[in-house]
Design a protein around this motif. Structure first.
Motif, PDB file in Angstrom:
ATOM      1  N   ARG A 278      32.283  42.013  46.766  1.00 20.02           N
ATOM      2  CA  ARG A 278      31.890  41.522  48.080  1.00 20.02           C
ATOM      3  C   ARG A 278      31.940  40.003  47.982  1.00 20.02           C
ATOM      4  NH1 ARG A 278      27.120  43.571  52.105  1.00 20.02           N
ATOM      5  NH2 ARG A 278      28.520  43.245  53.871  1.00 20.02           N
TER       6      ARG A 278
ATOM      7  N   ASN B 164      40.213  38.231  41.968  1.00 18.87           N
ATOM      8  CA  ASN B 164      39.637  37.075  41.284  1.00 18.87           C
ATOM      9  C   ASN B 164      40.704  36.120  40.751  1.00 18.87           C
ATOM     10  OD1 ASN B 164      37.376  39.511  40.374  1.00 18.87           O
ATOM     11  ND2 ASN B 164      36.659  37.729  41.445  1.00 18.87           N
TER      12      ASN B 164
ATOM     13  N   ARG C  75      33.325  25.985  44.292  1.00 18.01           N
ATOM     14  CA  ARG C  75      32.499  27.094  43.831  1.00 18.01           C
ATOM     15  C   ARG C  75      33.343  28.145  43.091  1.00 18.01           C
ATOM     16  NH1 ARG C  75      26.847  27.511  43.815  1.00 18.01           N
ATOM     17  NH2 ARG C  75      26.571  29.625  43.075  1.00 18.01           N
TER      18      ARG C  75
HETATM   19  C1  CS2 Z   1      35.029  34.592  42.806  1.00 13.58           C
HETATM   20  C2  CS2 Z   1      34.112  35.803  42.918  1.00 13.58           C
HETATM   21  O1  CS2 Z   1      33.747  32.740  42.138  1.00 13.58           O
HETATM   22  C3  CS2 Z   1      34.518  33.618  41.748  1.00 13.58           C
HETATM   23  O2  CS2 Z   1      34.884  33.737  40.598  1.00 13.58           O
HETATM   24  O3  CS2 Z   1      36.323  34.991  42.503  1.00 13.58           O
HETATM   25  O4  CS2 Z   1      32.771  35.437  42.998  1.00 13.58           O
HETATM   26  C4  CS2 Z   1      34.489  36.695  44.102  1.00 13.58           C
HETATM   27  O5  CS2 Z   1      34.158  36.090  45.320  1.00 13.58           O
HETATM   28  C5  CS2 Z   1      33.809  38.030  44.014  1.00 13.58           C
HETATM   29  O6  CS2 Z   1      34.092  38.613  42.776  1.00 13.58           O
HETATM   30  C6  CS2 Z   1      34.234  38.947  45.155  1.00 13.58           C
HETATM   31  O7  CS2 Z   1      33.806  40.232  44.897  1.00 13.58           O
END
Ligand code: CS2
Length: 493
Positions: free
Chosen positions: A229, A299, A371
Protein backbone atom coordinates in the motif's frame (compact mmCIF):
# COMPACT_ATOMS: atom_id res chain seq x y z
CA UNK A 1 -12.62 18.92 19.71
CA UNK A 2 -9.76 16.43 19.33
CA UNK A 3 -10.30 12.94 17.94
CA UNK A 4 -10.67 10.49 20.85
CA UNK A 5 -13.05 7.80 22.09
CA UNK A 6 -15.30 10.54 23.46
CA UNK A 7 -15.43 12.17 20.01
CA UNK A 8 -16.53 9.02 18.15
CA UNK A 9 -20.29 9.65 18.52
CA UNK A 10 -19.77 13.13 17.03
CA UNK A 11 -18.21 11.96 13.77
CA UNK A 12 -20.18 12.63 10.57
CA UNK A 13 -22.15 9.55 9.56
CA UNK A 14 -20.15 8.97 6.35
CA UNK A 15 -16.88 8.37 8.25
CA UNK A 16 -16.07 4.66 8.69
CA UNK A 17 -15.16 3.83 12.28
CA UNK A 18 -14.49 0.85 14.56
CA UNK A 19 -17.54 -1.39 14.93
CA UNK A 20 -16.36 -2.52 18.38
CA UNK A 21 -15.78 -1.01 21.79
CA UNK A 22 -12.28 0.41 21.45
CA UNK A 23 -11.91 0.71 25.25
CA UNK A 24 -12.43 -3.05 25.61
CA UNK A 25 -9.42 -4.06 23.45
CA UNK A 26 -6.60 -6.07 25.02
CA UNK A 27 -3.18 -6.49 23.40
CA UNK A 28 -2.55 -9.54 21.21
CA UNK A 29 -0.05 -8.10 18.70
CA UNK A 30 3.20 -6.24 19.25
CA UNK A 31 4.27 -4.22 16.23
CA UNK A 32 7.85 -2.96 15.89
CA UNK A 33 8.14 0.13 13.68
CA UNK A 34 4.67 1.59 14.09
CA UNK A 35 4.73 4.33 11.45
CA UNK A 36 2.44 5.37 8.61
CA UNK A 37 2.88 2.17 6.66
CA UNK A 38 1.69 -0.02 9.51
CA UNK A 39 -1.13 2.39 10.32
CA UNK A 40 -2.34 2.33 6.69
CA UNK A 41 -1.97 -1.40 6.29
CA UNK A 42 -1.81 -4.08 9.01
CA UNK A 43 -3.66 -1.94 11.57
CA UNK A 44 -6.48 -1.48 9.04
CA UNK A 45 -6.72 -5.22 8.34
CA UNK A 46 -6.68 -5.84 12.11
CA UNK A 47 -9.60 -3.44 12.51
CA UNK A 48 -11.49 -5.34 9.77
CA UNK A 49 -10.76 -8.62 11.60
CA UNK A 50 -11.95 -7.27 14.97
CA UNK A 51 -15.09 -5.90 13.29
CA UNK A 52 -16.07 -9.34 11.98
CA UNK A 53 -14.91 -11.37 14.98
CA UNK A 54 -17.08 -9.57 17.53
CA UNK A 55 -16.21 -9.99 21.24
CA UNK A 56 -13.49 -12.61 20.60
CA UNK A 57 -11.73 -10.16 18.29
CA UNK A 58 -11.12 -7.73 21.13
CA UNK A 59 -7.99 -9.67 22.09
CA UNK A 60 -6.25 -8.39 18.95
CA UNK A 61 -5.35 -4.89 20.09
CA UNK A 62 -1.95 -3.73 18.85
CA UNK A 63 0.92 -2.44 20.96
CA UNK A 64 2.64 -0.14 18.47
CA UNK A 65 6.31 0.59 19.12
CA UNK A 66 8.03 3.47 17.34
CA UNK A 67 11.74 2.80 16.95
CA UNK A 68 13.32 6.15 16.16
CA UNK A 69 11.23 8.98 17.58
CA UNK A 70 8.52 9.39 20.22
CA UNK A 71 6.51 11.99 18.20
CA UNK A 72 3.73 9.68 17.07
CA UNK A 73 3.34 8.27 20.59
CA UNK A 74 2.80 11.82 21.86
CA UNK A 75 0.42 12.74 19.03
CA UNK A 76 -1.76 9.69 19.52
CA UNK A 77 -1.85 9.70 23.33
CA UNK A 78 -4.54 12.43 23.67
CA UNK A 79 -6.46 10.67 20.87
CA UNK A 80 -6.74 7.30 22.69
CA UNK A 81 -4.56 6.08 19.77
CA UNK A 82 -7.33 6.72 17.24
CA UNK A 83 -6.39 8.25 13.89
CA UNK A 84 -7.83 8.93 10.46
CA UNK A 85 -6.94 7.08 7.30
CA UNK A 86 -7.60 9.17 4.19
CA UNK A 87 -7.88 6.88 1.19
CA UNK A 88 -7.18 9.04 -1.84
CA UNK A 89 -7.79 8.66 -5.56
CA UNK A 90 -7.33 11.92 -7.47
CA UNK A 91 -9.69 14.43 -5.90
CA UNK A 92 -11.74 11.84 -4.04
CA UNK A 93 -10.98 11.08 -0.39
CA UNK A 94 -12.67 8.54 1.88
CA UNK A 95 -12.08 8.91 5.63
CA UNK A 96 -11.96 6.03 8.12
CA UNK A 97 -11.12 6.20 11.80
CA UNK A 98 -8.90 3.31 12.88
CA UNK A 99 -9.00 2.07 16.47
CA UNK A 100 -7.01 -1.15 16.52
CA UNK A 101 -3.98 0.35 18.28
CA UNK A 102 -4.28 -0.38 21.98
CA UNK A 103 -1.10 1.32 23.20
CA UNK A 104 1.78 3.24 21.67
CA UNK A 105 5.29 3.08 23.11
CA UNK A 106 8.67 4.49 22.10
CA UNK A 107 11.38 1.83 22.14
CA UNK A 108 13.95 4.39 23.30
CA UNK A 109 12.13 5.07 26.58
CA UNK A 110 13.87 3.63 29.64
CA UNK A 111 10.72 1.95 30.93
CA UNK A 112 9.69 0.53 27.55
CA UNK A 113 10.73 -3.08 27.88
CA UNK A 114 9.98 -4.59 24.46
CA UNK A 115 11.59 -7.98 25.21
CA UNK A 116 9.17 -8.36 28.15
CA UNK A 117 6.27 -7.53 25.84
CA UNK A 118 7.42 -10.18 23.36
CA UNK A 119 7.31 -12.66 26.24
CA UNK A 120 3.83 -11.56 27.41
CA UNK A 121 1.71 -14.69 26.84
CA UNK A 122 -1.14 -12.56 25.47
CA UNK A 123 1.08 -11.51 22.54
CA UNK A 124 0.63 -14.11 19.81
CA UNK A 125 2.13 -12.10 16.97
CA UNK A 126 5.14 -9.78 16.78
CA UNK A 127 5.01 -7.98 13.45
CA UNK A 128 7.58 -5.61 11.98
CA UNK A 129 7.84 -2.71 9.56
CA UNK A 130 11.28 -1.32 10.29
CA UNK A 131 12.23 -0.77 6.59
CA UNK A 132 14.91 -2.71 4.74
CA UNK A 133 17.65 -0.66 6.43
CA UNK A 134 16.38 -1.79 9.84
CA UNK A 135 17.51 -5.37 9.11
CA UNK A 136 21.23 -4.53 8.81
CA UNK A 137 21.76 -6.89 5.91
CA UNK A 138 24.57 -7.24 3.43
CA UNK A 139 23.82 -7.82 -0.27
CA UNK A 140 23.65 -11.59 0.29
CA UNK A 141 20.82 -11.17 2.80
CA UNK A 142 22.87 -12.03 5.91
CA UNK A 143 23.26 -9.97 9.08
CA UNK A 144 25.87 -7.23 8.65
CA UNK A 145 28.00 -7.99 11.69
CA UNK A 146 30.05 -4.86 11.11
CA UNK A 147 27.06 -2.50 11.31
CA UNK A 148 27.54 -0.16 14.25
CA UNK A 149 24.01 -0.67 15.58
CA UNK A 150 24.54 -4.45 15.62
CA UNK A 151 27.92 -4.34 17.38
CA UNK A 152 26.39 -1.95 19.93
CA UNK A 153 23.39 -4.23 20.53
CA UNK A 154 25.61 -7.26 20.94
CA UNK A 155 27.34 -5.47 23.81
CA UNK A 156 24.27 -4.29 25.72
CA UNK A 157 21.34 -5.67 27.68
CA UNK A 158 19.08 -2.92 26.25
CA UNK A 159 19.04 -3.58 22.51
CA UNK A 160 17.62 -0.96 20.14
CA UNK A 161 17.61 -2.83 16.82
CA UNK A 162 14.67 -5.04 15.90
CA UNK A 163 16.90 -8.11 15.67
CA UNK A 164 18.44 -7.43 19.10
CA UNK A 165 15.01 -6.87 20.65
CA UNK A 166 13.61 -10.06 19.10
CA UNK A 167 16.51 -12.15 20.37
CA UNK A 168 16.21 -10.72 23.90
CA UNK A 169 12.44 -11.32 23.86
CA UNK A 170 12.71 -14.87 22.52
CA UNK A 171 15.37 -15.62 25.14
CA UNK A 172 12.84 -14.67 27.82
CA UNK A 173 10.12 -16.79 26.20
CA UNK A 174 12.43 -19.79 26.18
CA UNK A 175 13.41 -19.30 29.83
CA UNK A 176 9.77 -19.05 30.86
CA UNK A 177 8.83 -22.07 28.80
CA UNK A 178 5.81 -20.38 27.19
CA UNK A 179 4.74 -20.63 23.56
CA UNK A 180 6.71 -18.25 21.34
CA UNK A 181 4.82 -15.65 19.31
CA UNK A 182 4.84 -15.81 15.51
CA UNK A 183 7.30 -13.24 14.11
CA UNK A 184 5.79 -11.57 11.05
CA UNK A 185 8.08 -9.42 8.95
CA UNK A 186 6.07 -6.97 6.82
CA UNK A 187 9.03 -5.25 5.18
CA UNK A 188 10.12 -5.04 1.57
CA UNK A 189 12.97 -7.49 1.97
CA UNK A 190 13.41 -10.54 -0.22
CA UNK A 191 12.04 -13.65 1.60
CA UNK A 192 11.47 -11.38 4.55
CA UNK A 193 10.44 -14.05 7.07
CA UNK A 194 13.22 -16.47 6.23
CA UNK A 195 15.77 -13.65 6.08
CA UNK A 196 14.70 -12.28 9.45
CA UNK A 197 14.85 -15.76 10.97
CA UNK A 198 18.42 -16.17 9.79
CA UNK A 199 19.49 -12.76 11.13
CA UNK A 200 17.89 -13.53 14.50
CA UNK A 201 19.68 -16.89 14.61
CA UNK A 202 22.95 -15.22 13.56
CA UNK A 203 22.56 -12.56 16.23
CA UNK A 204 21.87 -15.15 18.96
CA UNK A 205 24.97 -17.05 17.80
CA UNK A 206 27.09 -13.87 17.90
CA UNK A 207 25.89 -13.35 21.48
CA UNK A 208 27.51 -16.70 22.13
CA UNK A 209 24.18 -18.41 22.74
CA UNK A 210 24.10 -21.32 20.32
CA UNK A 211 21.43 -23.16 22.26
CA UNK A 212 19.10 -20.14 21.94
CA UNK A 213 19.90 -19.99 18.21
CA UNK A 214 18.98 -23.68 17.90
CA UNK A 215 15.81 -23.24 19.94
CA UNK A 216 14.71 -20.36 17.69
CA UNK A 217 15.44 -22.40 14.59
CA UNK A 218 13.30 -25.27 15.86
CA UNK A 219 10.46 -23.42 17.59
CA UNK A 220 9.74 -19.99 16.17
CA UNK A 221 7.69 -19.36 13.01
CA UNK A 222 8.76 -16.54 10.71
CA UNK A 223 6.29 -16.60 7.79
CA UNK A 224 7.09 -14.64 4.63
CA UNK A 225 4.71 -11.85 3.68
CA UNK A 226 4.18 -9.43 0.84
CA UNK A 227 2.70 -6.10 1.83
CA UNK A 228 1.58 -3.35 -0.49
CA UNK A 229 0.00 0.00 0.00
CA UNK A 230 1.44 3.42 -0.77
CA UNK A 231 1.40 5.52 2.39
CA UNK A 232 3.54 8.67 2.26
CA UNK A 233 4.50 10.75 5.31
CA UNK A 234 1.75 12.92 6.80
CA UNK A 235 1.51 16.48 5.47
CA UNK A 236 -0.29 19.60 6.61
CA UNK A 237 -2.86 19.00 3.86
CA UNK A 238 -3.71 15.68 5.46
CA UNK A 239 -4.35 17.37 8.80
CA UNK A 240 -6.58 19.97 7.11
CA UNK A 241 -8.44 17.37 5.03
CA UNK A 242 -8.97 15.14 8.06
CA UNK A 243 -10.48 18.09 9.95
CA UNK A 244 -12.94 18.66 7.09
CA UNK A 245 -13.77 14.95 6.74
CA UNK A 246 -14.29 14.60 10.50
CA UNK A 247 -16.66 17.57 10.62
CA UNK A 248 -14.25 19.85 12.51
CA UNK A 249 -12.79 17.23 14.86
CA UNK A 250 -8.97 17.55 14.96
CA UNK A 251 -6.54 14.73 14.27
CA UNK A 252 -2.85 15.55 14.76
CA UNK A 253 -1.68 12.37 13.00
CA UNK A 254 -3.87 11.34 10.07
CA UNK A 255 -2.42 9.39 7.16
CA UNK A 256 -3.04 9.24 3.42
CA UNK A 257 -2.87 6.07 1.37
CA UNK A 258 -3.75 4.86 -2.07
CA UNK A 259 -6.79 2.56 -2.38
CA UNK A 260 -4.69 -0.48 -3.32
CA UNK A 261 -4.31 -3.00 -0.50
CA UNK A 262 -2.44 -6.27 -0.73
CA UNK A 263 -1.23 -8.50 2.06
CA UNK A 264 -0.12 -11.99 1.11
CA UNK A 265 0.89 -14.02 4.15
CA UNK A 266 2.60 -17.41 4.32
CA UNK A 267 0.24 -19.72 6.22
CA UNK A 268 1.28 -20.31 9.86
CA UNK A 269 0.00 -22.17 12.92
CA UNK A 270 -1.45 -20.55 15.99
CA UNK A 271 -4.03 -17.94 16.90
CA UNK A 272 -4.32 -14.90 14.65
CA UNK A 273 -6.85 -12.24 13.70
CA UNK A 274 -9.14 -13.01 10.79
CA UNK A 275 -7.18 -10.56 8.62
CA UNK A 276 -8.66 -11.99 5.43
CA UNK A 277 -11.81 -10.06 6.37
CA UNK A 278 -10.00 -7.16 4.71
CA UNK A 279 -10.15 -7.35 0.90
CA UNK A 280 -6.70 -7.91 -0.57
CA UNK A 281 -5.49 -10.13 2.31
CA UNK A 282 -4.74 -13.74 1.56
CA UNK A 283 -2.99 -16.65 3.28
CA UNK A 284 -1.00 -18.77 0.85
CA UNK A 285 1.54 -21.59 0.96
CA UNK A 286 4.18 -19.73 -1.00
CA UNK A 287 4.59 -15.97 -1.08
CA UNK A 288 7.62 -15.90 -3.44
CA UNK A 289 5.98 -14.97 -6.73
CA UNK A 290 3.93 -12.15 -5.19
CA UNK A 291 6.94 -10.91 -3.30
CA UNK A 292 9.28 -10.92 -6.29
CA UNK A 293 6.73 -9.17 -8.51
CA UNK A 294 6.13 -6.44 -5.95
CA UNK A 295 9.73 -5.92 -4.89
CA UNK A 296 11.08 -5.81 -8.43
CA UNK A 297 8.27 -4.15 -10.35
CA UNK A 298 6.92 -1.71 -7.74
CA UNK A 299 9.80 -1.00 -5.38
CA UNK A 300 12.55 -1.21 -8.02
CA UNK A 301 10.68 1.12 -10.39
CA UNK A 302 9.97 3.45 -7.49
CA UNK A 303 13.73 3.88 -7.11
CA UNK A 304 14.15 4.78 -10.79
CA UNK A 305 11.35 7.35 -10.55
CA UNK A 306 12.82 8.82 -7.37
CA UNK A 307 16.50 9.05 -8.33
CA UNK A 308 16.15 9.99 -11.98
CA UNK A 309 13.00 12.05 -11.43
CA UNK A 310 14.61 14.30 -8.84
CA UNK A 311 17.56 14.99 -11.18
CA UNK A 312 15.02 16.20 -13.76
CA UNK A 313 13.26 18.43 -11.21
CA UNK A 314 10.36 15.97 -10.80
CA UNK A 315 10.27 15.72 -7.05
CA UNK A 316 7.31 13.45 -6.43
CA UNK A 317 6.51 9.98 -7.74
CA UNK A 318 3.32 11.30 -9.29
CA UNK A 319 5.18 14.03 -11.22
CA UNK A 320 7.93 11.64 -12.30
CA UNK A 321 5.52 8.89 -13.46
CA UNK A 322 3.33 11.44 -15.26
CA UNK A 323 6.28 12.83 -17.21
CA UNK A 324 5.94 11.33 -20.68
CA UNK A 325 9.65 10.49 -21.09
CA UNK A 326 10.41 9.20 -17.62
CA UNK A 327 7.00 7.50 -17.45
CA UNK A 328 7.80 5.65 -20.66
CA UNK A 329 11.31 4.69 -19.54
CA UNK A 330 9.96 3.46 -16.21
CA UNK A 331 7.19 1.42 -17.79
CA UNK A 332 9.74 -0.34 -20.03
CA UNK A 333 12.09 -0.91 -17.11
CA UNK A 334 9.25 -2.32 -15.01
CA UNK A 335 7.75 -4.54 -17.69
CA UNK A 336 10.86 -5.81 -19.49
CA UNK A 337 13.78 -5.59 -17.04
CA UNK A 338 12.16 -5.96 -13.65
CA UNK A 339 10.01 -8.96 -14.58
CA UNK A 340 13.07 -11.23 -14.82
CA UNK A 341 12.47 -14.50 -13.01
CA UNK A 342 8.81 -13.80 -12.20
CA UNK A 343 6.65 -16.78 -12.95
CA UNK A 344 3.53 -14.98 -14.24
CA UNK A 345 1.97 -14.90 -17.72
CA UNK A 346 2.63 -12.00 -20.10
CA UNK A 347 -0.95 -10.90 -19.62
CA UNK A 348 -0.64 -10.89 -15.84
CA UNK A 349 2.59 -8.91 -16.09
CA UNK A 350 0.94 -6.41 -18.47
CA UNK A 351 -1.99 -5.96 -16.10
CA UNK A 352 0.24 -5.53 -13.06
CA UNK A 353 2.38 -3.00 -14.95
CA UNK A 354 -0.72 -1.01 -15.90
CA UNK A 355 -2.01 -1.06 -12.32
CA UNK A 356 1.33 0.07 -10.93
CA UNK A 357 1.81 2.91 -13.41
CA UNK A 358 -1.69 4.12 -12.69
CA UNK A 359 -1.04 4.02 -8.95
CA UNK A 360 2.23 5.93 -9.38
CA UNK A 361 0.37 8.66 -11.30
CA UNK A 362 -2.36 9.03 -8.63
CA UNK A 363 -2.40 12.83 -8.10
CA UNK A 364 -4.02 12.42 -4.68
CA UNK A 365 -0.84 10.83 -3.33
CA UNK A 366 2.13 13.13 -2.77
CA UNK A 367 5.09 10.81 -2.35
CA UNK A 368 8.39 12.65 -2.32
CA UNK A 369 11.42 11.39 -4.25
CA UNK A 370 13.49 12.21 -1.18
CA UNK A 371 11.43 9.76 0.83
CA UNK A 372 11.36 6.92 -1.67
CA UNK A 373 15.06 7.47 -2.39
CA UNK A 374 16.07 6.89 1.22
CA UNK A 375 18.38 4.05 2.19
CA UNK A 376 19.15 3.04 -1.39
CA UNK A 377 22.22 1.09 -0.31
CA UNK A 378 19.97 -1.23 1.72
CA UNK A 379 17.50 -1.66 -1.14
CA UNK A 380 19.72 -1.95 -4.21
CA UNK A 381 20.53 -5.68 -4.01
CA UNK A 382 16.97 -7.02 -3.63
CA UNK A 383 15.18 -4.57 -5.85
CA UNK A 384 17.54 -3.91 -8.73
CA UNK A 385 20.78 -5.89 -8.81
CA UNK A 386 19.23 -9.34 -8.67
CA UNK A 387 17.20 -8.70 -11.83
CA UNK A 388 20.06 -6.85 -13.51
CA UNK A 389 22.33 -9.86 -12.94
CA UNK A 390 19.67 -12.22 -14.30
CA UNK A 391 19.17 -10.01 -17.38
CA UNK A 392 22.89 -9.79 -18.04
CA UNK A 393 23.33 -13.54 -17.66
CA UNK A 394 20.59 -14.02 -20.25
CA UNK A 395 21.76 -11.39 -22.70
CA UNK A 396 18.84 -9.05 -22.07
CA UNK A 397 19.16 -5.26 -21.96
CA UNK A 398 19.73 -3.45 -18.65
CA UNK A 399 19.28 0.18 -19.76
CA UNK A 400 16.88 1.13 -16.99
CA UNK A 401 19.12 -0.36 -14.31
CA UNK A 402 22.12 1.56 -15.67
CA UNK A 403 20.14 4.81 -15.57
CA UNK A 404 18.91 4.04 -12.06
CA UNK A 405 22.36 3.28 -10.64
CA UNK A 406 23.96 6.28 -12.37
CA UNK A 407 21.21 8.55 -11.02
CA UNK A 408 21.73 7.19 -7.53
CA UNK A 409 25.47 7.83 -7.70
CA UNK A 410 24.72 11.33 -9.00
CA UNK A 411 22.69 12.04 -5.85
CA UNK A 412 25.79 11.41 -3.74
CA UNK A 413 28.05 13.39 -6.10
CA UNK A 414 25.68 16.37 -5.91
CA UNK A 415 25.33 16.01 -2.19
CA UNK A 416 29.07 15.95 -1.72
CA UNK A 417 29.24 19.22 -3.67
CA UNK A 418 26.37 20.58 -1.57
CA UNK A 419 24.36 20.92 -4.76
CA UNK A 420 21.56 18.47 -3.98
CA UNK A 421 18.41 20.19 -2.88
CA UNK A 422 17.04 17.07 -1.23
CA UNK A 423 17.98 15.55 2.09
CA UNK A 424 19.94 12.36 1.53
CA UNK A 425 19.35 9.60 4.05
CA UNK A 426 21.36 6.41 3.77
CA UNK A 427 23.12 4.17 6.29
CA UNK A 428 26.26 4.31 4.11
CA UNK A 429 25.93 7.97 3.13
CA UNK A 430 29.33 9.02 4.52
CA UNK A 431 31.25 6.32 2.67
CA UNK A 432 29.40 6.96 -0.58
CA UNK A 433 29.88 10.73 -0.39
CA UNK A 434 33.52 10.16 0.34
CA UNK A 435 33.87 8.02 -2.81
CA UNK A 436 32.43 10.88 -4.84
CA UNK A 437 34.72 13.40 -3.16
CA UNK A 438 37.83 11.33 -3.88
CA UNK A 439 36.86 10.65 -7.48
CA UNK A 440 35.54 14.11 -8.18
CA UNK A 441 34.59 14.59 -11.86
CA UNK A 442 36.01 11.17 -12.72
CA UNK A 443 32.83 9.30 -13.55
CA UNK A 444 34.54 6.03 -14.23
CA UNK A 445 36.29 6.07 -10.87
CA UNK A 446 32.99 6.84 -9.16
CA UNK A 447 31.18 4.02 -10.95
CA UNK A 448 34.02 1.60 -10.23
CA UNK A 449 34.19 2.44 -6.54
CA UNK A 450 30.43 2.20 -6.05
CA UNK A 451 30.18 -1.16 -7.80
CA UNK A 452 33.12 -2.46 -5.81
CA UNK A 453 31.02 -2.26 -2.62
CA UNK A 454 30.09 -5.92 -2.38
CA UNK A 455 27.92 -5.37 0.68
CA UNK A 456 25.66 -3.24 -1.55
CA UNK A 457 26.02 -4.73 -5.06
CA UNK A 458 27.18 -8.26 -4.29
CA UNK A 459 29.95 -9.95 -6.32
CA UNK A 460 31.09 -8.47 -9.66
CA UNK A 461 28.38 -8.32 -12.33
CA UNK A 462 28.67 -10.36 -15.54
CA UNK A 463 30.83 -8.37 -17.94
CA UNK A 464 31.62 -6.14 -15.02
CA UNK A 465 33.87 -3.66 -16.84
CA UNK A 466 31.25 -3.02 -19.48
CA UNK A 467 28.66 -2.25 -16.84
CA UNK A 468 31.08 0.14 -15.14
CA UNK A 469 31.66 1.91 -18.47
CA UNK A 470 27.93 2.13 -19.19
CA UNK A 471 27.24 3.60 -15.75
CA UNK A 472 30.15 6.02 -16.11
CA UNK A 473 28.83 7.16 -19.53
CA UNK A 474 25.37 7.70 -18.11
CA UNK A 475 26.83 9.59 -15.15
CA UNK A 476 28.64 11.88 -17.57
CA UNK A 477 25.39 12.53 -19.47
CA UNK A 478 23.50 13.20 -16.24
CA UNK A 479 26.25 15.64 -15.24
CA UNK A 480 26.79 17.45 -18.54
CA UNK A 481 23.38 17.36 -20.23
CA UNK A 482 20.08 18.93 -19.36
CA UNK A 483 18.37 15.96 -17.70
CA UNK A 484 14.84 16.43 -19.15
CA UNK A 485 16.38 16.61 -22.65
CA UNK A 486 18.47 13.53 -21.94
CA UNK A 487 15.33 11.67 -20.81
CA UNK A 488 13.52 12.63 -24.01
CA UNK A 489 16.40 11.13 -25.99
CA UNK A 490 16.50 7.96 -23.88
CA UNK A 491 12.73 7.50 -24.19
CA UNK A 492 12.85 7.17 -27.97
CA UNK A 493 15.74 4.69 -28.04
C1 CS2 B 1 8.79 2.56 -1.39
C2 CS2 B 1 7.81 1.75 -0.56
O1 CS2 B 1 10.01 3.95 0.06
C3 CS2 B 1 10.04 2.90 -0.58
O2 CS2 B 1 10.98 2.14 -0.59
O3 CS2 B 1 9.13 1.88 -2.54
O4 CS2 B 1 7.61 2.29 0.71
C4 CS2 B 1 6.47 1.56 -1.27
O5 CS2 B 1 5.74 2.76 -1.30
C5 CS2 B 1 5.64 0.50 -0.61
O6 CS2 B 1 6.38 -0.68 -0.53
C6 CS2 B 1 4.33 0.27 -1.36
O7 CS2 B 1 3.73 -0.88 -0.89
Amino acid sequence: MRLSRAALPHLPSNVYRPQYDVAALTPGILHLGCGNFHRAHQAVATQAAINVEGASGLRWGIIGATMRRPDLVNDLLPQDNLYTLLTRVSEKTVASVIGSIHTMVFSGDEQCDLPAKIADPRIHIVSLTVTASGYYLTADGRLDEQAEAITRDLATTHPRTAVGILVAGLDLVRKRGTKPPVILSCDNVSHNGETLKQTVIDFAGLRGDDSLAEWIRANVQFPDTMVDRIAPPTKLDDVADARIALGGIEDAAPISADPWFQWIIGAFDGPRPRWEAHPGTKFVRNVSVFEAAKLQMLNGSHMLLAYTGALAGLNTINEAASDSSLGHITRNFMRYEQTAGIDLSAEELDDYTNDLMERFRNPGIVHEAERVGRNGSAKMADRVIRTMRDNLENGRPVRGAILLIASWIRWFALHEQEALELALTDPRANTLRQICAEARDDHKAQAEAFLAMEEVFGPPLPDHDRQVDAIADMLRCLTEDDVPTLLRKLAVR
